[in-house]
Design a protein around this motif. Structure first.
Motif, short mmCIF file in Angstrom:
data_model
loop_
_atom_site.label_atom_id
_atom_site.label_comp_id
_atom_site.label_asym_id
_atom_site.label_seq_id
_atom_site.Cartn_x
_atom_site.Cartn_y
_atom_site.Cartn_z
N LYS A 37 -3.42 4.05 27.67
CA LYS A 37 -2.76 4.20 26.39
C LYS A 37 -1.29 4.56 26.58
O LYS A 37 -0.92 5.30 27.48
N VAL A 38 -0.48 4.00 25.70
CA VAL A 38 0.96 4.24 25.74
C VAL A 38 1.39 4.90 24.44
O VAL A 38 1.15 4.36 23.35
N ASN A 39 1.98 6.07 24.54
CA ASN A 39 2.47 6.78 23.35
C ASN A 39 3.99 6.89 23.30
O ASN A 39 4.55 7.17 22.25
N SER A 40 4.65 6.68 24.44
CA SER A 40 6.10 6.83 24.50
C SER A 40 6.65 6.00 25.65
O SER A 40 5.89 5.51 26.50
N ILE A 41 7.97 5.87 25.69
CA ILE A 41 8.57 5.13 26.80
C ILE A 41 8.38 5.88 28.11
O ILE A 41 8.40 5.28 29.18
N GLY A 42 8.18 7.20 28.02
CA GLY A 42 7.87 7.97 29.23
C GLY A 42 6.54 7.54 29.84
O GLY A 42 6.41 7.46 31.07
N ASP A 43 5.55 7.26 28.98
CA ASP A 43 4.26 6.77 29.46
C ASP A 43 4.42 5.41 30.13
O ASP A 43 3.81 5.14 31.18
N VAL A 44 5.24 4.55 29.54
CA VAL A 44 5.47 3.22 30.11
C VAL A 44 6.09 3.34 31.49
O VAL A 44 5.66 2.68 32.45
N GLU A 45 7.09 4.18 31.60
CA GLU A 45 7.77 4.36 32.88
C GLU A 45 6.81 4.86 33.95
O GLU A 45 6.80 4.37 35.09
N GLN A 46 5.96 5.81 33.60
CA GLN A 46 5.01 6.37 34.56
C GLN A 46 3.99 5.33 35.01
O GLN A 46 3.68 5.21 36.20
N ILE A 47 3.48 4.56 34.05
CA ILE A 47 2.49 3.54 34.38
C ILE A 47 3.09 2.48 35.29
O ILE A 47 2.49 2.06 36.28
N MET A 48 4.29 2.04 34.97
CA MET A 48 4.93 0.98 35.75
C MET A 48 5.30 1.45 37.15
O MET A 48 5.20 0.70 38.13
N GLU A 49 5.71 2.69 37.28
CA GLU A 49 6.09 3.19 38.60
C GLU A 49 4.88 3.45 39.50
O GLU A 49 4.98 3.36 40.72
N ASN A 50 3.73 3.76 38.91
CA ASN A 50 2.55 4.11 39.70
C ASN A 50 1.60 2.93 39.92
O ASN A 50 0.62 3.06 40.67
N ARG A 51 1.89 1.81 39.31
CA ARG A 51 0.99 0.67 39.46
C ARG A 51 1.15 0.02 40.83
O ARG A 51 2.19 0.15 41.49
N LYS A 52 0.14 -0.72 41.25
CA LYS A 52 0.23 -1.51 42.47
C LYS A 52 0.99 -2.79 42.16
O LYS A 52 0.62 -3.55 41.27
N LYS A 53 2.06 -2.99 42.89
CA LYS A 53 2.95 -4.11 42.59
C LYS A 53 2.26 -5.46 42.72
O LYS A 53 2.69 -6.44 42.10
N SER A 54 1.21 -5.54 43.52
CA SER A 54 0.53 -6.82 43.73
C SER A 54 -0.44 -7.16 42.60
O SER A 54 -0.87 -8.31 42.48
N ASN A 55 -0.79 -6.16 41.78
CA ASN A 55 -1.76 -6.40 40.71
C ASN A 55 -1.08 -6.98 39.47
O ASN A 55 0.10 -6.70 39.21
#
Length: 466
Positions: free
Chosen positions: A429-447
């Protein structure tokens, strides 16, 4: 200066004018304006208020005032393990290999060594070399930048005071006025060319969500002029040379500069706040054209028609409505959408602007307080997102999420995406741009990236980026 085919702006305009005011409607052309002549706060950078005189003036005075304040900027990559190929070798006599990644120009704006240049000139540099007109060389530090406007601020530490160019008022630049372009084309130091202001408020961007506002000139500008000075006959800085349009990548009569009022605002923000303070009016709309004028029974052919008002924005609080036609902001006439965006880009959150509009055939003037734009850029997805309001979530039947505020690529249909709500990224779930930043930075780049998206009709969709 970057070579460009057709229309290329010399910058990673990964965030073109992050204004909160975006194009929704078809328009014929673009214009722009800049900053209000009455400042909300006195500038702490050297500024000149010398009036422009007639054009029967010898250019030598303006050239002499400016040529020593324009520098050669070299973007150098340093390879500690030595050059990886013969193309990366440059014998500077230092340890390891060094290769010149790019070169351009810069403008000294303070006697203690602050320099304005283009962001694309210094982007990705591990070392920046600045060479003055007297051949003295310094290593420069990057203070900050705004990729959206392709403006960067760098700093050198000189032994004494340096020659500098004071900022002029780009609002006062007139079409047909003589100007000089000062820079280092093709690594030729201290080159001055003359021309006129060919147009103002020129928008080159083919991405309708990112209107721009340039001064157009026919002064000869070539690769290497990027970041150099566009000055008037008084030797005042009225623009930072940034782009050309040419099938060959070299000068053919058209060149473009970021207006000095916009560049100065960016520089002052970086110096005072550490980043660029971007205020928004809080509307989306477009330039009036003949079709819009006929469809709305308007008796005017110029202006910006409001397509939507952002909930919670200053525009909404001041009573701006859909289909209002904005004709003037403060002392700036608004003929096209880039007039509006160019002017708002010279202001800050909290500034109050006086907006003159026409509603149902009647003229009306309202004061609007600009609000702060907070966004997060997603180059991988090709767009930028901003925080939403409760009203926006309800409008699009979204339980939570962030709003797609603008496109930063032409690969996706902007009209279908801008304004929609992203409620989940990779099932989180995304509630703010802070959530987006955290999700994108912690994701596996190959997925792959999977987003849950609520479109402008309130329909829920899933989109996948691989």
């Amino acid at each position: 200066m970057k070579k460009i085919a057709n229309l290329i702006l010399a910058s990673a305009l990964g965030g073109a004018m992050t204004l909160g005011s975006y194009k929704l409607l078809v328009e014929d052309d673009n214009t722009a304006s800049y900053e209000n002549k009455s400042e909300s706060a006195e500038s702490f950078l050297p500024v000149s208020n010398t009036p422009n005189y007639g054009t029967n003036v010898d250019f030598t005075d303006a050239a002499e005032k400016t040529i020593h304040a324009v520098v050669h900027v070299k973007n150098v990559a340093v390879f500690k393990g030595g050059p990886r190929s013969i193309w990366e070798y440059n014998p500077y006599g230092t340890e390891g290999g060094r290769a010149l990644q790019g070169a351009g120009s810069g403008v000294i704006i303070t006697p203690d060594g602050y320099i304005v240049t283009n962001n694309h000139v210094i982007k990705g540099a591990s070392e920046i070399e600045v060479t003055l007109n007297n051949n003295k060389t310094y290593t420069a530090e990057v203070i900050g930048s705004d990729p959206a406007f392709d403006i960067a601020l760098i700093k050198v530490e000189p032994e004494g005071e340096l020659d500098y160019i004071p900022f002029g008022d780009s609002d006062n630049a007139e079409i047909g006025e003589w100007v000089l372009a000062v820079g280092n084309p093709f690594n030729l130091k201290s080159t001055v060319t003359a021309g006129i202001v060919s147009a103002k408020a020129r928008d080159l961007n083919v991405n309708d969500s990112s209107p721009q506002s340039f001064i157009q000139t026919d002064a000869a500008i070539n690769p290497g002029n990027s970041g150099g000075a566009l000055v008037n006959i008084n030797g005042e800085l009225i623009g930072i040379n940034t782009a050309i349009t040419s099938p060959s990548g070299s000068y053919i009569g058209y060149a473009f500069a970021v207006p000095s009022n916009n560049a100065r605002k960016i520089v002052e923000d970086i110096m005072e706040y550490g980043d660029v303070q971007k205020g928004i009016l809080g509307i989306r709309g477009g330039t009036i054209n003949e079709q819009i004028s006929n469809d709305r029974n308007l008796n005017i052919s110029q202006g910006v028609i409001v397509g939507a008002v952002t909930p919670g924005s200053g525009a909404e609080k001041s009573g701006i409505q859909e289909f209002d036609v904005i004709r003037k902001i403060d002392d700036i006439n608004i003929a096209k959408f880039s007039d509006l965006t160019g002017y708002i880009n010279s202001k800050r959150p909290g500034d109050i602007v006086k907006v003159q509009l026409i509603r149902n055939g009647e003229s009306k003037t309202v004061d609007i307080e600009l609000t702060k734009l907070e966004t997060y850029s997603l180059p991988t997805l090709g767009f930028e997102v901003a925080n939403t309001t409760k009203e926006e979530l309800e409008r699009y039947n979204a339980p939570n999420g962030v709003r797609i505020s603008r496109m930063i690529t032409d690969d996706l249909p902007s009209s279908e995406l801008i304004g929609g709500i992203i409620s989940e990224i990779n099932n989180k779930k995304v509630n703010s741009i802070g959530d987006v930043e955290q999700i994108m930075e912690n994701r596996k780049k190959s997925n792959p990236i999977v987003i849950t998206y609520h479109n402008l009709k309130g329909e829920k969709q899933r989109m996948i980026w691989r």
